[in-house]
Design an enzyme around this catalytic site. Structure first.
Site, PDB file in Angstrom:
ATOM      1  N   ASP A  32     -31.085 -93.777  59.888  1.00 29.84           N
ATOM      2  CA  ASP A  32     -31.924 -93.213  60.960  1.00 29.84           C
ATOM      3  C   ASP A  32     -32.969 -92.270  60.389  1.00 29.84           C
ATOM      4  O   ASP A  32     -34.075 -92.157  60.918  1.00 29.84           O
ATOM      5  CB  ASP A  32     -31.113 -92.376  61.965  1.00 29.84           C
ATOM      6  CG  ASP A  32     -29.938 -93.117  62.557  1.00 29.84           C
ATOM      7  OD1 ASP A  32     -29.987 -94.351  62.619  1.00 29.84           O
ATOM      8  OD2 ASP A  32     -28.964 -92.431  62.958  1.00 29.84           O
ATOM      9  N   HIS A  82     -27.106 -91.390  61.439  1.00 29.86           N
ATOM     10  CA  HIS A  82     -26.738 -92.366  60.409  1.00 29.86           C
ATOM     11  C   HIS A  82     -27.747 -92.190  59.274  1.00 29.86           C
ATOM     12  O   HIS A  82     -28.905 -91.845  59.525  1.00 29.86           O
ATOM     13  CB  HIS A  82     -26.896 -93.804  60.898  1.00 29.86           C
ATOM     14  CG  HIS A  82     -26.121 -94.179  62.114  1.00 29.86           C
ATOM     15  ND1 HIS A  82     -26.544 -93.908  63.384  1.00 29.86           N
ATOM     16  CD2 HIS A  82     -24.965 -94.866  62.244  1.00 29.86           C
ATOM     17  CE1 HIS A  82     -25.672 -94.392  64.252  1.00 29.86           C
ATOM     18  NE2 HIS A  82     -24.701 -94.977  63.585  1.00 29.86           N
TER      19      HIS A  82
END
Ligand code: XUL
Ligand code: CO
Ligand code: CO
Length: 434
Positions: free
Chosen positions: A102, A99
């Protein structure tokens, strides 16, 4: 600089080895059913569980021992890239997924977030070029930040919709920069809490609107990853719109997205929806929509997404059988959307857990290949549906009958012969393959 100085490259040593840092079943270059195991399995590692998950739970503080924390969030983010590629390389996993949040801190503004993403994706690209490791998929986290309290594309707030669109745009720019093969939409908060104040049709129209914008932008920048919807029935929303494979397929069909969208199916999401993983894979496969898999397992005694590493050979065998029936999973892959248990807090557990998952999938693949070679399920099914091969059955499935002709036939029937399925014997025979 090594974050795992005590871990060498993980090699296949066979089932006899007692070395915990070795594969006992996954032999990447071994050819089985015409392809290497690594090409069948296309393993990917998830940035979120591996690099950012801290072991906390609603009742406990972080426990994971991690050595990549730096003085600033950006320093940590840079260190994580190095550590992540060390893990990928040593495990021999050729793909990864992430993501946006992240890999880089969001900072104080969208501009700052973009800047941070640019810097970190430059580092990721360097590592990809150095190692040949590829991006299976990336996605935008449109569920953690408080602005997404009422959803992203399904929000009631048009500014929030615009912000989500900006994250997706950047996600696609990054996908192009890193040669992403797929792009995932998991609708974390695309659902609702109560119908009392929810316009379901309006919200779903807006989700489709965002998806169409994504397809259009991909075309514009000449980057066309396979788009994937990842269904999940609940958590965090009470009712999530992409409940399961069948519901997501209905959405894809209603909004005419089938030429660009398939499904990313996760084992634990299947069980949360009251299905098996193989059920979800089958629903997608028979509708030409099997895109990619998120590998993990739930706990039969717990009702949430526990994201355990997959170690159940039975379930994985049936999942891999579906993949073989599909002719493979590419351009998708098998992404370990799995996290170490809270009690597995050591750095090395990241290796041990992935080795366990990869070995389980290797066993599942081998068993599924054998089942296919032996025509185990084919024969069962042929026998079970044999009445449609001749006589009235053949006539029905070649569309030569109607209600009247079948009534005429039924009136003359004296006795309908049913056959036992001997299903306990079948299950016992199936056990011989595991
Ligand atoms: C959440 C989940 C996500 C998606 C990507 O349950 O599975 O991590 O895979 O957003
Ligand atoms: Co997932
Ligand atoms: Co999940």
């Amino acid at each position: 600089m090594s974050y795992f100085p005590n871990v060498e490259k993980i090699k296949y040593e066979g089932p006899q080895t007692t070395n915990p840092f070795a594969f006992r079943h996954y032999n990447p270059e071994e050819v089985i059913a015409g392809k290497t195991m690594k090409d069948h399995l296309r393993f990917a590692i998830a940035y979120w569980h591996t690099m950012t998950q801290d072991g906390s739970d609603p009742f406990g503080l972080p426990v994971n021992q991690r050595t990549w924390f730096g003085a600033t969030e950006m320093e940590t983010a840079r260190n994580r890239v190095v550590a992540f590629f060390e893990i990928l390389e040593k495990l021999g996993a050729e793909y990864f997924c992430f993501h946006d949040v992240d890999i880089a801190p969001e900072g104080d503004s969208l501009e700052e977030f973009y800047k941070n993403l640019d810097e970190i994706t430059d580092l990721i690209k360097e590592q990809m070029d150095r190692t040949g490791i590829k991006l299976l998929w990336n996605t935008a986290n449109m569920f953690s930040n408080p602005r997404y309290i009422n959803g992203a594309a399904s929000t009631n707030n048009a500014d929030v919709f615009a912000y989500a669109a900006a994250q997706v745009k950047k996600g696609l720019d990054i996908s192009k920069k890193l040669g992403g093969e797929n792009y995932v939409f998991w609708g974390g908060r695309e659902g609702y809490e109560t119908l009392l104040n929810t316009d379901m049709a309006f919200e779903q129209d807006n989700i489709a609107r965002l998806f169409k914008m994504a397809v259009a932008y991909g075309n514009k920048i000449n980057h066309k990853p396979q788009f994937l919807i990842e269904p999940k029935p609940k958590e965090p929303s009470k009712h999530q719109y992409d409940f399961d494979a069948a519901t997501a397929l209905q959405f894809i069909q209603k909004y005419e997205l089938a030429s660009d969208f398939k499904l990313n199916l996760e084992a634990n999401h299947a069980t949360l929806a009251g299905h098996t993983f193989e059920h979800e894979i089958e629903v997608a496969r028979i509708n030409q929509a099997l895109g990619s898999l998120d590998a993990n397992q739930g706990d039969v005694l717990l009702g949430w997404d526990t994201d355990e590493f997959p170690t159940n050979v039975y379930d994985v065998t049936l999942a891999m059988y579906g993949v073989l029936e599909n002719g493979g999973i590419a351009p998708g892959g098998i992404n370990f959307d799995s996290k170490v248990r809270r009690s597995s807090f050591a750095m090395e557990d990241l290796f041990l857990a992935h080795i366990a998952g990869m070995d389980t999938f290797a066993r599942g693949l081998k068993a599924a290949v054998k089942l296919k070679e032996d025509r185990f399920f084919d024969e069962l099914k042929e026998k079970r549906y044999a009445s449609f091969q001749t006589g009235i059955g053949a006539s029905i499935i070649s569309d030569q009958e109607d209600l009247e002709s079948l009534t005429e036939y039924a009136l003359k029937l004296e006795d309908i012969q049913l056959e036992s399925s001997h299903i306990e014997y079948v299950k016992s025979r199936l056990n011989d393959y595991l």
